[in-house]
Structure formats: C-alpha cells, structure tokens
Design a protein around this motif. Structure first.
Motif, PDB file in Angstrom:
ATOM      1  N   LYS A  10      32.627  60.141  37.626  1.00  0.00           N
ATOM      2  CA  LYS A  10      31.414  60.711  37.058  1.00  0.00           C
ATOM      3  C   LYS A  10      30.230  59.815  37.388  1.00  0.00           C
ATOM      4  O   LYS A  10      30.330  58.596  37.320  1.00  0.00           O
ATOM      5  N   GLU A  15      28.048  52.641  39.659  1.00  0.00           N
ATOM      6  CA  GLU A  15      27.703  53.666  38.675  1.00  0.00           C
ATOM      7  C   GLU A  15      28.738  54.793  38.641  1.00  0.00           C
ATOM      8  O   GLU A  15      28.697  55.642  37.738  1.00  0.00           O
ATOM      9  N   GLU A  69      16.671  62.208  38.342  1.00  0.00           N
ATOM     10  CA  GLU A  69      17.992  62.113  37.709  1.00  0.00           C
ATOM     11  C   GLU A  69      19.066  62.643  38.657  1.00  0.00           C
ATOM     12  O   GLU A  69      18.830  63.553  39.445  1.00  0.00           O
ATOM     13  N   GLU A  77      23.200  63.784  38.224  1.00  0.00           N
ATOM     14  CA  GLU A  77      24.371  64.001  37.387  1.00  0.00           C
ATOM     15  C   GLU A  77      25.390  64.808  38.198  1.00  0.00           C
ATOM     16  O   GLU A  77      25.094  65.917  38.654  1.00  0.00           O
ATOM     17  N   LEU A  78      26.582  64.244  38.368  1.00  0.00           N
ATOM     18  CA  LEU A  78      27.587  64.910  39.196  1.00  0.00           C
ATOM     19  C   LEU A  78      28.981  64.423  38.867  1.00  0.00           C
ATOM     20  O   LEU A  78      29.157  63.418  38.159  1.00  0.00           O
ATOM     21  N   GLU A  79      29.962  65.143  39.398  1.00  0.00           N
ATOM     22  CA  GLU A  79      31.353  64.729  39.384  1.00  0.00           C
ATOM     23  C   GLU A  79      31.849  64.665  40.820  1.00  0.00           C
ATOM     24  O   GLU A  79      31.536  65.551  41.627  1.00  0.00           O
ATOM     25  N   HIS A  85      26.116  59.634  36.373  1.00  0.00           N
ATOM     26  CA  HIS A  85      24.982  60.170  35.625  1.00  0.00           C
ATOM     27  C   HIS A  85      23.963  59.038  35.443  1.00  0.00           C
ATOM     28  O   HIS A  85      24.168  58.127  34.639  1.00  0.00           O
ATOM     29  N   ALA A 103      25.683  68.685  39.025  1.00  0.00           N
ATOM     30  CA  ALA A 103      25.083  69.374  37.884  1.00  0.00           C
ATOM     31  C   ALA A 103      23.562  69.286  37.916  1.00  0.00           C
ATOM     32  O   ALA A 103      22.868  70.237  37.546  1.00  0.00           O
ATOM     33  N   ASN A 104      23.043  68.155  38.378  1.00  0.00           N
ATOM     34  CA  ASN A 104      21.591  67.972  38.439  1.00  0.00           C
ATOM     35  C   ASN A 104      21.271  66.910  39.480  1.00  0.00           C
ATOM     36  O   ASN A 104      21.890  65.839  39.501  1.00  0.00           O
ATOM     37  N   ASN A 105      20.332  67.197  40.342  1.00  0.00           N
ATOM     38  CA  ASN A 105      19.892  66.240  41.361  1.00  0.00           C
ATOM     39  C   ASN A 105      18.414  66.479  41.653  1.00  0.00           C
ATOM     40  O   ASN A 105      18.062  67.421  42.357  1.00  0.00           O
ATOM     41  N   SER A 128      19.599  58.215  35.417  1.00  0.00           N
ATOM     42  CA  SER A 128      18.240  58.750  35.368  1.00  0.00           C
ATOM     43  C   SER A 128      17.237  57.606  35.287  1.00  0.00           C
ATOM     44  O   SER A 128      17.565  56.514  34.809  1.00  0.00           O
TER      45      SER A 128
END
Length: 309
Positions: free
Chosen positions: A167, A185, A246, A248-250, A169, A122-124, A171
């Motif tokens: 999951k 994590e 940051e 955020e991933l699955e 996430h 989702a965000n890297n 940051s």
C-alpha cells in the motif's frame, strides 16, 4: 585434343586433397590440436578443456570430436572468487564460451523473482502519469525469496501463496514544501488487499470483496514471521509531490521471469570474459625475450637465465 585425350584416359591418377602431406588423415596440425585439447594446470591436477566441442568439427580429417557427457562432468568446475549481497564473481573451468554464454542468458531470463505486476490507483494528482508510476513501481526490487511463492496463472485467484500486496498513500499538505516519495513508503499488507471491489453491494452484510482472497495472514507463514516483506532498497525515488498533491494506490507483486519482462530479471547485468591463456609455440631467447617482457604491461613474463653453453 592431346590434352583432352590424356584427361579422358584411364591412366590418370586420382587423388583427394586430404591425401596431401600437410593435411594428414587421423590427426590435426599442431596449432589445431593445441586449440582443441589444451591443458590448463590447476595446482597438481591438469584440467583438459576443449574450445571446439561440437561434434563433426574435424570429421573431414578423421578426428573424433564428439562431446561426451562424462568427460564434461569430470572436468567442469565452478570456483567462486567473490560473493557479496550485491554481486558475484566466479570462474567456470572446462567449458566452451558458448556454454558460458548460455549460463549468462539463464541468469538474465530464466531465474524467477517477485516484482510488482498490478497497480490499483485510487488517487494520483502528482505530475507522474498513472502508466509511468506503475512502470516505476514494477522496477523496484522486492526483498523476498521467490521460492516461497507460486506462479499466478490466469485462472488462479490472488492468495497468500502467489501474491504480495503493498500500500502507498502519501500526500503533501498545502503550504508545505515539496516532498520526495521513496520506496520505503510502500507498506506491506500481510492480510491482502484493502481496496473493495466496486461490484460489491454497499448493503451487503457479508465481508466486502477485495482484490485478493487470502485465507490467512502472510505474517503467520514461518518464512515471513521474522522477516517482513519490503522493498530491497528503501531510498528509490518514486515521485515528487508538490503542495496539495497526493498518491494513493495498491501494488500487487507476483512471481515471474526476466524473459517475460525485465522487471523480473534478478541481475542488473551479467557478463563473462575468456580466461586468459598464453601459449608460446617456440622458445623466445636473448633480445626477443627482453622485448617480450617489456611489452607486457602486467609483468606476466620473466626471463630465465639458462647459463652459457
């Protein structure tokens, strides 16, 4: 001309090389016979092993060397020398090196495990590229028994019996020092994916469609109720984040085998060595015995005093 006439004559005696006295039919020379049917003594029971097991190895001299399953079954055994959570050492007695190598290859390529196969980012904003990050996640061992899961084929939908969802996430706040993201994590999502598919209408009254279709929580499965699923080692470094970065991933783990990809191989390495065997074909006495004993670095040999006369 005389030689040619003699060669063409019917009086010339024909013979086969196998009729020579040094290669007798129906039996092997002593060194080959010892190599074929050597005996390893284990306590009170001698174990017969064959180092040449394929059929037809000695067919030219009339010796039957065919492999018989009942002979293999009665003489083969496995003795576990050391067994820990990290490694296993065992002796296989009564087999050829080629079969031992087959066991090694089975351990590397044929035993199934669970590993991360699909990563939805989702965000890297870290310095680690998406492809490298996904590859690193795939190599993290998952502490779960693969026998509780089924294989996920192309026509199957990810469900609670073929997929494990994690999951991640993390940051790093601006003005803070760099942080290290480790495998602890990765948080297990027993209810399945939480990421909503982009194709889901925003005004839909039904439950948003995610990337998995779990009919029940994996926490209700008896095997996982008391043993939550998590990475086997919590301190594997995934990435390092600087201020303002940051991730955020699955991550979706599925069942697979090492022959498909090394991340599904259950062993870091698997190797074998031949069981040492020393056979003295003749008696070693006097000065030669002393020399033989002194040359062995692990004191395998000892000298027996037979006395005079």
């Amino acid at each position: 001309m005389a030689g040619q006439e003699e060669e063409r004559g019917d009086t010339k005696k024909k013979f086969s090389i196998f009729d020579l006295p040094d290669v007798p039919m129906g039996q092997l020379p002593d060194h080959l016979q010892l190599h074929r049917t050597r005996v390893l003594c284990n306590n009170d029971a001698p174990i017969h092993t064959e180092s040449v097991q394929y059929s037809g190895a000695y067919a030219t001299v009339g010796v039957d060397n065919s492999l018989r399953f009942d002979h293999f079954r009665n003489n083969f055994r496995v003795e576990v020398v050391r067994l820990t959570e990290e490694d296993m050492e065992f002796d296989m007695v009564g087999i050829d090196a080629a079969i031992a190598n087959a066991f090694r290859r089975i351990l590397i390529a044929e035993l199934p495990t669970m590993a991360i196969e699909k990563v939805l980012i989702a965000n890297n904003t870290s310095v680690v590229q998406d492809e490298v990050l996904a590859h690193r996640l795939g190599l993290i061992p998952i502490g779960v028994d693969p026998r509780h899961f089924e294989y996920l084929s192309e026509n199957d939908q990810p469900n609670e019996r073929n997929t494990i969802v994690f999951k991640l996430h993390v940051s790093c706040k601006r003005g803070s020092p760099r942080i290290t993201v480790k495998s602890d994590e990765l948080k297990w999502l027993p209810n399945g994916s939480e990421l909503v598919k982009e194709s889901t209408p925003s005004d839909s009254a039904s439950k948003p469609e995610t990337y998995t279709s779990f009919s029940c929580s994996q926490e209700t499965i008896p095997e996982f109720a008391k043993n939550p699923i998590a990475p086997k080692y919590p301190d594997i470094i995934i990435a390092k984040l600087g201020p303002g970065q940051e991730i955020e991933l699955e991550a979706h783990a599925v069942k697979g085998k090492g022959k498909t990809h090394a991340k599904w191989s259950p062993v870091a390495t698997a190797w074998y060595r031949m069981f040492p065997e020393v056979v003295l074909l003749e008696e070693v006495e006097d000065d030669l015995a002393e020399e033989l004993k002194s040359k062995c670095p692990v004191d395998v040999f000892d000298i027996e005093d037979l006395g005079k006369g």
